[in-house]
Design a protein around this motif. Sequence first.
Motif, PDB file in Angstrom:
ATOM      1  N   GLU A 187       4.448   5.091  22.706  1.00  0.00           N
ATOM      2  CA  GLU A 187       5.315   4.112  23.264  1.00  0.00           C
ATOM      3  C   GLU A 187       5.297   3.758  25.088  1.00  0.00           C
ATOM      4  O   GLU A 187       5.818   2.693  25.180  1.00  0.00           O
ATOM      5  CB  GLU A 187       6.841   4.515  22.908  1.00  0.00           C
ATOM      6  N   GLU A 188       4.544   4.412  25.547  1.00  0.00           N
ATOM      7  CA  GLU A 188       4.590   4.470  26.933  1.00  0.00           C
ATOM      8  C   GLU A 188       4.349   2.916  27.426  1.00  0.00           C
ATOM      9  O   GLU A 188       4.630   2.563  28.275  1.00  0.00           O
ATOM     10  CB  GLU A 188       3.751   5.315  27.551  1.00  0.00           C
TER      11      GLU A 188
ATOM     12  N   ILE B 125      -7.799  -0.506  22.601  1.00  0.00           N
ATOM     13  CA  ILE B 125      -7.099  -1.916  22.889  1.00  0.00           C
ATOM     14  C   ILE B 125      -6.826  -1.642  24.401  1.00  0.00           C
ATOM     15  O   ILE B 125      -6.739  -2.867  24.954  1.00  0.00           O
ATOM     16  CB  ILE B 125      -5.803  -1.647  22.043  1.00  0.00           C
ATOM     17  N   HIS B 126      -6.448  -0.922  24.899  1.00  0.00           N
ATOM     18  CA  HIS B 126      -6.024  -0.649  26.337  1.00  0.00           C
ATOM     19  C   HIS B 126      -7.211  -1.018  27.068  1.00  0.00           C
ATOM     20  O   HIS B 126      -6.962  -1.546  28.375  1.00  0.00           O
ATOM     21  CB  HIS B 126      -5.298   0.540  26.554  1.00  0.00           C
TER      22      HIS B 126
ATOM     23  N   CYS C  57     -14.615   0.700   9.448  1.00  0.00           N
ATOM     24  CA  CYS C  57     -13.256   0.984   8.518  1.00  0.00           C
ATOM     25  C   CYS C  57     -12.981  -0.561   8.176  1.00  0.00           C
ATOM     26  O   CYS C  57     -13.418  -1.401   8.502  1.00  0.00           O
ATOM     27  CB  CYS C  57     -12.245   1.612   9.567  1.00  0.00           C
ATOM     28  N   ASN C  58     -12.094  -0.586   7.137  1.00  0.00           N
ATOM     29  CA  ASN C  58     -11.503  -1.640   6.477  1.00  0.00           C
ATOM     30  C   ASN C  58     -10.248  -2.015   7.499  1.00  0.00           C
ATOM     31  O   ASN C  58      -9.435  -1.278   7.764  1.00  0.00           O
ATOM     32  CB  ASN C  58     -11.009  -1.279   5.050  1.00  0.00           C
ATOM     33  N   TYR C  59     -10.158  -3.323   7.886  1.00  0.00           N
ATOM     34  CA  TYR C  59      -9.106  -3.739   8.796  1.00  0.00           C
ATOM     35  C   TYR C  59      -7.854  -3.545   8.283  1.00  0.00           C
ATOM     36  O   TYR C  59      -6.780  -2.991   8.874  1.00  0.00           O
ATOM     37  CB  TYR C  59      -9.316  -5.192   9.242  1.00  0.00           C
ATOM     38  N   ASP C  60      -7.479  -3.923   6.937  1.00  0.00           N
ATOM     39  CA  ASP C  60      -6.258  -3.965   6.462  1.00  0.00           C
ATOM     40  C   ASP C  60      -5.725  -2.344   6.374  1.00  0.00           C
ATOM     41  O   ASP C  60      -4.752  -2.033   6.503  1.00  0.00           O
ATOM     42  CB  ASP C  60      -6.238  -4.375   4.920  1.00  0.00           C
ATOM     43  N   TYR C  61      -6.733  -1.578   6.163  1.00  0.00           N
ATOM     44  CA  TYR C  61      -6.330  -0.013   6.024  1.00  0.00           C
ATOM     45  C   TYR C  61      -6.036   0.507   7.302  1.00  0.00           C
ATOM     46  O   TYR C  61      -4.755   1.142   7.537  1.00  0.00           O
ATOM     47  CB  TYR C  61      -7.453   0.789   5.334  1.00  0.00           C
ATOM     48  N   ILE C  62      -6.735   0.111   8.274  1.00  0.00           N
ATOM     49  CA  ILE C  62      -6.732   0.955   9.841  1.00  0.00           C
ATOM     50  C   ILE C  62      -5.345   0.228  10.211  1.00  0.00           C
ATOM     51  O   ILE C  62      -4.497   0.940  10.914  1.00  0.00           O
ATOM     52  CB  ILE C  62      -7.801   0.609  10.490  1.00  0.00           C
ATOM     53  N   ASN C  63      -5.195  -1.093  10.039  1.00  0.00           N
ATOM     54  CA  ASN C  63      -3.852  -1.656  10.314  1.00  0.00           C
ATOM     55  C   ASN C  63      -2.595  -1.034   9.737  1.00  0.00           C
ATOM     56  O   ASN C  63      -1.475  -0.946  10.400  1.00  0.00           O
ATOM     57  CB  ASN C  63      -3.879  -3.278  10.133  1.00  0.00           C
ATOM     58  N   ARG C  64      -2.945  -0.582   8.342  1.00  0.00           N
ATOM     59  CA  ARG C  64      -1.573  -0.005   7.704  1.00  0.00           C
ATOM     60  C   ARG C  64      -1.107   1.456   8.347  1.00  0.00           C
ATOM     61  O   ARG C  64      -0.077   1.813   8.851  1.00  0.00           O
ATOM     62  CB  ARG C  64      -1.741   0.056   6.401  1.00  0.00           C
ATOM     63  N   VAL C  65      -2.463   2.204   8.663  1.00  0.00           N
ATOM     64  CA  VAL C  65      -2.227   3.376   9.203  1.00  0.00           C
ATOM     65  C   VAL C  65      -1.619   3.274  10.494  1.00  0.00           C
ATOM     66  O   VAL C  65      -0.752   4.138  11.265  1.00  0.00           O
ATOM     67  CB  VAL C  65      -3.633   4.140   9.064  1.00  0.00           C
ATOM     68  N   PHE C  66      -2.202   2.302  11.533  1.00  0.00           N
ATOM     69  CA  PHE C  66      -1.726   1.956  12.694  1.00  0.00           C
ATOM     70  C   PHE C  66      -0.452   1.816  12.953  1.00  0.00           C
ATOM     71  O   PHE C  66       0.415   2.180  13.813  1.00  0.00           O
ATOM     72  CB  PHE C  66      -2.564   0.727  13.272  1.00  0.00           C
ATOM     73  N   SER C  67       0.216   0.760  11.872  1.00  0.00           N
ATOM     74  CA  SER C  67       1.724   0.621  11.930  1.00  0.00           C
ATOM     75  C   SER C  67       2.281   1.946  11.655  1.00  0.00           C
ATOM     76  O   SER C  67       3.422   1.910  12.195  1.00  0.00           O
ATOM     77  CB  SER C  67       1.807  -0.329  10.855  1.00  0.00           C
ATOM     78  N   GLU C  68       1.900   2.724  10.626  1.00  0.00           N
ATOM     79  CA  GLU C  68       2.663   4.078  10.350  1.00  0.00           C
ATOM     80  C   GLU C  68       2.870   4.858  11.674  1.00  0.00           C
ATOM     81  O   GLU C  68       3.814   5.504  11.971  1.00  0.00           O
ATOM     82  CB  GLU C  68       2.091   4.653   9.246  1.00  0.00           C
TER      83      GLU C  68
ATOM     84  N   ILE D 129      -2.074  -6.496  15.839  1.00  0.00           N
ATOM     85  CA  ILE D 129      -1.918  -7.831  16.589  1.00  0.00           C
ATOM     86  C   ILE D 129      -0.360  -7.787  17.479  1.00  0.00           C
ATOM     87  O   ILE D 129      -0.377  -8.022  18.804  1.00  0.00           O
ATOM     88  CB  ILE D 129      -1.726  -8.860  15.756  1.00  0.00           C
ATOM     89  N   ARG D 130       0.634  -7.205  16.931  1.00  0.00           N
ATOM     90  CA  ARG D 130       1.788  -7.293  17.854  1.00  0.00           C
ATOM     91  C   ARG D 130       1.513  -5.934  18.897  1.00  0.00           C
ATOM     92  O   ARG D 130       2.064  -6.336  19.894  1.00  0.00           O
ATOM     93  CB  ARG D 130       2.831  -6.750  16.747  1.00  0.00           C
ATOM     94  N   TYR D 131       0.929  -4.908  18.557  1.00  0.00           N
ATOM     95  CA  TYR D 131       0.962  -4.023  19.649  1.00  0.00           C
ATOM     96  C   TYR D 131      -0.070  -4.499  20.786  1.00  0.00           C
ATOM     97  O   TYR D 131       0.250  -4.534  21.959  1.00  0.00           O
ATOM     98  CB  TYR D 131      -0.177  -2.820  19.120  1.00  0.00           C
ATOM     99  N   VAL D 132      -1.037  -5.288  20.332  1.00  0.00           N
ATOM    100  CA  VAL D 132      -1.848  -6.116  21.332  1.00  0.00           C
ATOM    101  C   VAL D 132      -1.187  -6.959  22.307  1.00  0.00           C
ATOM    102  O   VAL D 132      -1.451  -7.120  23.524  1.00  0.00           O
ATOM    103  CB  VAL D 132      -3.184  -6.725  20.758  1.00  0.00           C
TER     104      VAL D 132
END
Length: 304
Positions: A107-108, A207-208, A226-237, A244-247
């Motif tokens: 969260e930093e 990203i940083h 990796c598959n983007y949809d899969y990594i996006n789901r894990v990233f969200s978890e 996209i929101r994090y970026v």
Amino acid sequence: MLAINMESVPKIRYMGFVSYKSPWIHFKRNIDEYILYFIKSGELHIEENGGRYVLKKGDIFMLEPNLDHEGFDRHVCDYYYVHFEHPDIRSVQVDDVLSMAKRLFLEENTQPVPEPGEFRNLHDLNLCYIPKHFTLSDKNSFRQAIHAMNEIVQLYKRKHYNRGLTGLKYAEFLIEASRDSFMAELVKNNRRNTKSFVKVHALLDYIHRNYTKPITSAEIEQEFDCNYDYINRVFSEVTGHTIIRYVNLIRINHAKELIEATHLSMNEIGYLTGLNDPFYFSKVFKKYVGLSPTQYYKKIREGV
């Protein structure tokens, strides 16, 4: 756990590397400075204030001032040592290390920049938390730490005007060690999906490093295999945000800082934060802040 205010640079009293090829036991002493031990190989058995520690390869351990310490068993050992002082370092009790790891690591960089006049405890933001004793179990982290410590030792051996730079590099070492310890805590508590979690950690670093440039799903798939949809789901978890929101959170926080601290044009600020199209920059900024970049500028500069 030790909390170190990184607004101040550690002052290194002396440091170096020792290699004991024959079994050796640490001598007894009590000194008024902190000592960091980083074990390259072998074992170092040491007792501090009645507590016994067996330090092995990859271990980082911090001795505290004005406490008796001595060895309690003989072993061969190679290790780095750093004797240092710091004006703002203290021992703190952390009951929930996992929650702290999530807050500090995940969260930093997504917390909003405070509004003008809003209170922010800058002291807390500058604190680096490092466990008294932990292990760099990841091979890559261990190699990087060895490289960093060798560089610091070489700087220390030069003339005295390099001591300031040595302190800065040592501060960087402590920050990286802190990040590694918290990352290990996060991974330990996500054993069922450790591989994906480590990939998310790598994606966060990516990203940083690259948020000022366009980041596409195709690039992420290629970079991380990796598959983007899969990594996006894990990233969200893990982070609570889509990629996209994090970026965009990172970009908008940077844009707010540039608006507050510089006289750059809005087009230049958009370019520097990875949102090159002026219209899109304004749209994204307003979505996250509630004001357009120009309105935000007027609010903080003119009180409008």
